[in-house]
Design a protein around this motif. Structure first.
Motif, short mmCIF file in Angstrom:
data_model
loop_
_atom_site.label_atom_id
_atom_site.label_comp_id
_atom_site.label_asym_id
_atom_site.label_seq_id
_atom_site.Cartn_x
_atom_site.Cartn_y
_atom_site.Cartn_z
N ARG A 1 25.38 -67.98 26.84
CA ARG A 1 24.97 -66.64 26.44
C ARG A 1 24.44 -66.56 25.00
NH1 ARG A 1 24.44 -62.95 30.71
NH2 ARG A 1 25.82 -63.68 32.36
N ALA B 1 16.80 -68.84 31.95
CA ALA B 1 17.96 -68.32 32.68
C ALA B 1 19.12 -69.30 32.60
CB ALA B 1 17.59 -68.04 34.13
N GLU C 1 20.67 -69.19 29.11
CA GLU C 1 21.52 -68.02 28.92
C GLU C 1 22.82 -68.15 29.71
OE1 GLU C 1 22.35 -64.05 27.40
OE2 GLU C 1 21.31 -65.89 26.77
N LEU C 2 22.72 -68.74 30.88
CA LEU C 2 23.92 -68.96 31.69
C LEU C 2 24.89 -69.92 31.00
CD1 LEU C 2 25.11 -68.20 34.48
CD2 LEU C 2 23.99 -70.25 35.39
N TRP D 1 16.06 -58.63 30.51
CA TRP D 1 15.14 -59.57 31.16
C TRP D 1 13.96 -59.89 30.24
CZ3 TRP D 1 16.47 -62.32 35.27
CH2 TRP D 1 17.51 -61.86 36.06
N LEU E 1 15.27 -62.28 27.75
CA LEU E 1 15.52 -63.57 28.39
C LEU E 1 14.25 -64.42 28.47
CD1 LEU E 1 17.67 -65.25 30.11
CD2 LEU E 1 16.47 -64.30 32.10
N LEU F 1 21.48 -64.69 37.05
CA LEU F 1 20.81 -65.74 36.28
C LEU F 1 20.64 -67.00 37.13
CD1 LEU F 1 22.61 -65.35 32.83
CD2 LEU F 1 20.20 -64.86 33.31
#
Length: 253
Positions: free
Chosen positions: A86, A79, A82-83, A31, A34, A97
């Motif tokens: 990745r 988020a 990253e979704l 996190w 992220l 996410l």
């Protein structure tokens, strides 16, 4: 606000980290990574710089604006990025996410609505524009048409500064526009530096060579050699811009 890292990338450097601020994967460290802490703080600073173009900074409204952008950019945009591929290689589950992005974006919109009720209904236009930028940029909508260097500079540099100024005065002044232009230029510089460093960290599979100086000294070239200058500049700027923003706010508070 992820910077649009290429997908399915592999690190060539020995650290094996996707970014200089990334921690080893797993748990709370994912996190932290992220959130892109240095870059998030950097871009939140543009909100403060915009606010500082007002004759006097209302710290309460500045705090609310900063919180809204932290939720929209620091949490939701990252988020979604990253979704979508990745790029940071975290182990955060996809549903987590998605929930984080949805809740953060809703929270940012709620803060924007509060501002619209108290400051100006025109803030609703900024709320809509911000939501569009987060989704269009990080999900690479329209075939990635909004996922470009120019859009990065406008969306994550100029836009926060304009909103920060408007939240203070309910108007956009020439000074705010000039400051927004400066923030856009800083974002463009960040993009140029980070793109090269990221390319070496995540995509290069082999770096080999040497530099021969005029005195005969030979220096081997490796991944760290190519990353040293851009990442050094990024580290310095990620401290300089927040300090500059803080100084301007203190002077106007």
């Amino acid at each position: 606000m992820g910077e649009g890292a290429g997908r399915d990338e592999r690190p060539a450097d020995r650290e094996g980290r996707p970014a200089f601020y990334a921690l080893s994967p797993g748990g709370w460290r994912d996190w932290w990574t992220l959130l892109h802490p240095p870059y998030t703080l950097w871009h939140l600073s543009y909100v403060a710089i915009g606010a500082a173009t007002a004759p006097r900074v209302d710290l309460a409204w500045l705090g609310e604006t900063l919180l809204a952008f932290f939720l929209a950019v620091g949490v939701a945009a990252h988020a979604l990025d990253e979704l979508h591929g990745r790029p940071l290689r975290t182990r955060i589950p996809g549903p987590a996410l998605g929930v984080a992005a949805g809740l953060a974006l809703a929270g940012a919109a709620a803060l924007g609505l509060h501002g619209a009720l108290r400051i100006s209904p025109w803030l609703l236009a900024f709320v809509a524009a911000g939501a569009f930028l987060v989704l269009a940029y990080d999900l690479e909508l329209a075939g990635g048409r909004f996922h470009t260097d120019a859009w990065f500079a406008l969306a994550w540099g100029a836009f926060p500064a304009v909103v920060g100024a408007f939240a203070q005065t309910a108007r956009i002044t020439p000074g705010a526009l000039v400051a927004a232009g400066g923030c856009a230029a800083l974002s463009a510089a960040q993009r140029a530096l980070s793109s090269e460093a990221r390319r070496i960290r995540r995509r290069a599979v082999l770096v080999r060579g040497e530099v021969v100086l005029d005195d005969g000294t030979r220096e081997e070239i490796g991944p760290a050699t190519l990353r040293r200058a851009p990442e050094g500049a990024l580290r310095a700027l990620s401290a300089a811009v927040p300090l500059l923003a803080a100084g301007l706010v203190i002077a106007r508070a």
